[in-house]
Design a protein around this motif. Sequence first.
Motif, PDB file in Angstrom:
ATOM      1  N   TRP A  34      -6.202   2.058  -5.599  1.00 46.13           N
ATOM      2  CA  TRP A  34      -4.833   1.979  -6.109  1.00 46.13           C
ATOM      3  C   TRP A  34      -4.438   3.336  -6.697  1.00 46.13           C
ATOM      4  CZ3 TRP A  34      -1.382  -2.038  -5.777  1.00 46.13           C
ATOM      5  CH2 TRP A  34      -1.875  -3.280  -5.381  1.00 46.13           C
ATOM      6  N   TYR A  35      -3.174   3.709  -6.467  1.00 47.13           N
ATOM      7  CA  TYR A  35      -2.634   4.972  -6.957  1.00 47.13           C
ATOM      8  C   TYR A  35      -1.268   4.729  -7.581  1.00 47.13           C
ATOM      9  CZ  TYR A  35      -6.180   7.190  -4.014  1.00 47.13           C
ATOM     10  OH  TYR A  35      -7.367   7.569  -3.451  1.00 47.13           O
ATOM     11  N   GLN A  36      -0.950   5.539  -8.580  1.00 51.31           N
ATOM     12  CA  GLN A  36       0.370   5.536  -9.188  1.00 51.31           C
ATOM     13  C   GLN A  36       1.078   6.830  -8.821  1.00 51.31           C
ATOM     14  OE1 GLN A  36       1.047   6.781 -13.344  1.00 51.31           O
ATOM     15  NE2 GLN A  36       1.741   4.693 -13.739  1.00 51.31           N
ATOM     16  N   GLN A  37       2.285   6.725  -8.277  1.00 53.52           N
ATOM     17  CA  GLN A  37       3.038   7.916  -7.906  1.00 53.52           C
ATOM     18  C   GLN A  37       4.349   7.940  -8.681  1.00 53.52           C
ATOM     19  OE1 GLN A  37       4.196   8.308  -3.759  1.00 53.52           O
ATOM     20  NE2 GLN A  37       4.471  10.529  -3.953  1.00 53.52           N
ATOM     21  N   ALA A  38       4.426   8.799  -9.683  1.00 50.51           N
ATOM     22  CA  ALA A  38       5.670   8.990 -10.416  1.00 50.51           C
ATOM     23  C   ALA A  38       6.636   9.792  -9.551  1.00 50.51           C
ATOM     24  CB  ALA A  38       5.395   9.722 -11.728  1.00 50.51           C
ATOM     25  N   LEU A  39       7.905   9.677  -9.847  1.00 51.82           N
ATOM     26  CA  LEU A  39       8.938  10.327  -9.042  1.00 51.82           C
ATOM     27  C   LEU A  39       8.708  11.832  -8.978  1.00 51.82           C
ATOM     28  CD1 LEU A  39      11.402   9.242  -7.535  1.00 51.82           C
ATOM     29  CD2 LEU A  39      12.802   9.924  -9.487  1.00 51.82           C
ATOM     30  N   GLY A  40       8.659  12.364  -7.758  1.00 49.29           N
ATOM     31  CA  GLY A  40       8.499  13.796  -7.573  1.00 49.29           C
ATOM     32  C   GLY A  40       7.095  14.324  -7.782  1.00 49.29           C
ATOM     33  N   GLN A  41       6.120  13.435  -7.917  1.00 47.27           N
ATOM     34  CA  GLN A  41       4.726  13.840  -8.159  1.00 47.27           C
ATOM     35  C   GLN A  41       3.819  13.347  -7.050  1.00 47.27           C
ATOM     36  OE1 GLN A  41       3.918  15.755 -10.892  1.00 47.27           O
ATOM     37  NE2 GLN A  41       6.127  15.783 -11.247  1.00 47.27           N
ATOM     38  N   GLY A  42       2.617  13.887  -7.021  1.00 46.16           N
ATOM     39  CA  GLY A  42       1.598  13.362  -6.125  1.00 46.16           C
ATOM     40  C   GLY A  42       0.977  12.106  -6.711  1.00 46.16           C
ATOM     41  N   PRO A  43       0.418  11.256  -5.867  1.00 44.28           N
ATOM     42  CA  PRO A  43      -0.230  10.037  -6.377  1.00 44.28           C
ATOM     43  C   PRO A  43      -1.406  10.354  -7.292  1.00 44.28           C
ATOM     44  CG  PRO A  43       0.156   9.897  -4.003  1.00 44.28           C
ATOM     45  CD  PRO A  43       0.420  11.315  -4.397  1.00 44.28           C
ATOM     46  N   GLN A  44      -1.587   9.497  -8.311  1.00 45.71           N
ATOM     47  CA  GLN A  44      -2.708   9.609  -9.249  1.00 45.71           C
ATOM     48  C   GLN A  44      -3.615   8.398  -9.063  1.00 45.71           C
ATOM     49  OE1 GLN A  44      -3.140  12.253 -11.548  1.00 45.71           O
ATOM     50  NE2 GLN A  44      -1.485  13.171 -10.364  1.00 45.71           N
ATOM     51  N   GLU A  82       4.896  -0.261 -20.326  1.00 45.46           N
ATOM     52  CA  GLU A  82       5.604   0.796 -21.028  1.00 45.46           C
ATOM     53  C   GLU A  82       6.598   1.451 -20.058  1.00 45.46           C
ATOM     54  OE1 GLU A  82       2.625   3.462 -22.494  1.00 45.46           O
ATOM     55  OE2 GLU A  82       1.653   1.912 -23.747  1.00 45.46           O
ATOM     56  N   LEU A  83       7.582   2.149 -20.631  1.00 46.76           N
ATOM     57  CA  LEU A  83       8.593   2.777 -19.791  1.00 46.76           C
ATOM     58  C   LEU A  83       7.959   3.741 -18.787  1.00 46.76           C
ATOM     59  CD1 LEU A  83      11.409   3.548 -22.389  1.00 46.76           C
ATOM     60  CD2 LEU A  83      11.237   1.603 -20.828  1.00 46.76           C
ATOM     61  N   ASP A  84       6.912   4.458 -19.226  1.00 44.63           N
ATOM     62  CA  ASP A  84       6.245   5.441 -18.351  1.00 44.63           C
ATOM     63  C   ASP A  84       5.473   4.807 -17.199  1.00 44.63           C
ATOM     64  OD1 ASP A  84       5.416   7.966 -20.880  1.00 44.63           O
ATOM     65  OD2 ASP A  84       7.258   7.508 -19.780  1.00 44.63           O
ATOM     66  N   ASP A  85       5.365   3.488 -17.205  1.00 48.45           N
ATOM     67  CA  ASP A  85       4.696   2.820 -16.080  1.00 48.45           C
ATOM     68  C   ASP A  85       5.618   2.709 -14.869  1.00 48.45           C
ATOM     69  OD1 ASP A  85       3.060   0.474 -18.316  1.00 48.45           O
ATOM     70  OD2 ASP A  85       2.420   2.464 -17.652  1.00 48.45           O
ATOM     71  N   SER A  86       6.865   3.045 -15.031  1.00 49.08           N
ATOM     72  CA  SER A  86       7.801   3.040 -13.904  1.00 49.08           C
ATOM     73  C   SER A  86       7.331   4.046 -12.865  1.00 49.08           C
ATOM     74  CB  SER A  86       9.209   3.399 -14.374  1.00 49.08           C
ATOM     75  OG  SER A  86       9.732   2.428 -15.241  1.00 49.08           O
ATOM     76  N   ALA A  87       7.073   3.563 -11.652  1.00 51.30           N
ATOM     77  CA  ALA A  87       6.509   4.419 -10.609  1.00 51.30           C
ATOM     78  C   ALA A  87       6.406   3.628  -9.314  1.00 51.30           C
ATOM     79  CB  ALA A  87       5.116   4.916 -11.015  1.00 51.30           C
ATOM     80  N   LEU A  88       5.983   4.324  -8.268  1.00 53.11           N
ATOM     81  CA  LEU A  88       5.611   3.684  -7.010  1.00 53.11           C
ATOM     82  C   LEU A  88       4.098   3.456  -7.056  1.00 53.11           C
ATOM     83  CD1 LEU A  88       6.556   2.848  -4.098  1.00 53.11           C
ATOM     84  CD2 LEU A  88       5.869   5.155  -3.388  1.00 53.11           C
ATOM     85  N   TYR A  89       3.667   2.235  -6.842  1.00 52.68           N
ATOM     86  CA  TYR A  89       2.245   1.911  -6.854  1.00 52.68           C
ATOM     87  C   TYR A  89       1.781   1.728  -5.411  1.00 52.68           C
ATOM     88  CZ  TYR A  89       2.466   1.668 -11.840  1.00 52.68           C
ATOM     89  OH  TYR A  89       2.616   2.014 -13.152  1.00 52.68           O
ATOM     90  N   LEU A  90       0.819   2.528  -5.052  1.00 51.08           N
ATOM     91  CA  LEU A  90       0.320   2.562  -3.677  1.00 51.08           C
ATOM     92  C   LEU A  90      -1.085   1.988  -3.615  1.00 51.08           C
ATOM     93  CD1 LEU A  90       1.470   6.189  -2.855  1.00 51.08           C
ATOM     94  CD2 LEU A  90       2.413   4.122  -1.837  1.00 51.08           C
ATOM     95  N   CYS A  91      -1.287   1.190  -2.609  1.00 48.35           N
ATOM     96  CA  CYS A  91      -2.598   0.644  -2.303  1.00 48.35           C
ATOM     97  C   CYS A  91      -3.084   1.306  -1.016  1.00 48.35           C
ATOM     98  CB  CYS A  91      -2.472  -0.861  -2.125  1.00 48.35           C
ATOM     99  SG  CYS A  91      -3.853  -1.684  -1.344  1.00 48.35           S
ATOM    100  N   ALA A  92      -4.366   1.584  -0.955  1.00 49.08           N
ATOM    101  CA  ALA A  92      -4.935   2.182   0.250  1.00 49.08           C
ATOM    102  C   ALA A  92      -6.258   1.498   0.570  1.00 49.08           C
ATOM    103  CB  ALA A  92      -5.159   3.684   0.052  1.00 49.08           C
ATOM    104  N   SER A  93      -6.476   1.200   1.823  1.00 44.93           N
ATOM    105  CA  SER A  93      -7.761   0.622   2.208  1.00 44.93           C
ATOM    106  C   SER A  93      -8.528   1.602   3.094  1.00 44.93           C
ATOM    107  CB  SER A  93      -7.581  -0.719   2.907  1.00 44.93           C
ATOM    108  OG  SER A  93      -7.118  -0.571   4.234  1.00 44.93           O
ATOM    109  N   SER A  94      -9.844   1.464   3.079  1.00 37.68           N
ATOM    110  CA  SER A  94     -10.697   2.337   3.877  1.00 37.68           C
ATOM    111  C   SER A  94     -11.932   1.550   4.301  1.00 37.68           C
ATOM    112  CB  SER A  94     -11.083   3.597   3.108  1.00 37.68           C
ATOM    113  OG  SER A  94     -11.590   3.289   1.835  1.00 37.68           O
ATOM    114  N   PRO A  95     -12.626   2.021   5.333  1.00 32.40           N
ATOM    115  CA  PRO A  95     -13.706   1.218   5.894  1.00 32.40           C
ATOM    116  C   PRO A  95     -14.977   1.174   5.068  1.00 32.40           C
ATOM    117  CG  PRO A  95     -13.433   3.250   7.133  1.00 32.40           C
ATOM    118  CD  PRO A  95     -12.307   3.185   6.178  1.00 32.40           C
ATOM    119  N   GLY A  96     -15.133   2.086   4.078  1.00 28.62           N
ATOM    120  CA  GLY A  96     -16.328   2.038   3.250  1.00 28.62           C
ATOM    121  C   GLY A  96     -17.588   2.404   4.012  1.00 28.62           C
TER     122      GLY A  96
END
Lengths: 116, 117
Positions: A34-44, A82-96
């Motif tokens: 799971w990643y959090q992507q704030a507006l104009g930023q790279g995913p965290q 919190e207000l700062d939690d506003s973001a795009l939340y991305l899920c990514a899967s991989s084969p492991g």
Amino acid sequence: ETGVTQSPTHLIKTRGQQVTLRCSSQSGHNTVSWYQQALGQGPQFIFQYYREEENGRGNFPPRFSGLQFPNYSSELNVNALELDDSALYLCASSPGTSDVSTDTQYFGPGTRLTVL
Amino acid sequence: GDSVTQMEGPVTLSEEAFLTINCTYTATGYPSLFWYVQYPGEGLQLLLKATKADDKGSNKGFEATYRKETTSFHLEKGSVQVSDSAVYFCALSYSNAGGTSYGKLTFGQGTILTVHP
């Protein structure tokens, strides 16, 4: 196509509420990140699950928690929004594979969370 | 800690122009390097990757070479199209020496590319 799906697409919550976001991984993949992507930023990076166990966590507080189910789908839960939690939340899967650092992560379209 | 630095954007080009987006990284292990692309309103798609030094990743006319000596992974394309307009992210992932690796991707801040006809 990636095959990773996320729900809901958009969500509006108020401060202090709790939210659950869902992700279905691509067929054959046992690892979800799971990643959090704030507006104009790279995913965290938030955390990663491998075969239902947390396998690594980024610099996010404990109110961010997750689950992975036997079918390898996953949930991200956020408490006490919190207000700062506003973001795009991305899920990514991989084969492991044996060297997960080389795995390609396949991303879903994301859930746009707005906290008012 | 690990970090990825991309060239400042936005980048605006005319169709058929040459594209370079610079990416440099700092890592304490042996990273794999990736370029992801994000089209408006969509999630990230893998564009290309390289998993060891001197490897070249390529896809859809885009190329990037893993340069360990300069810790770089610059993205290039010889002739861009309007359909290449998107946000491009450089990222790294690595295994640590202890073997307890996991595929955490560390991303740069992204570079917005706009291609005009």
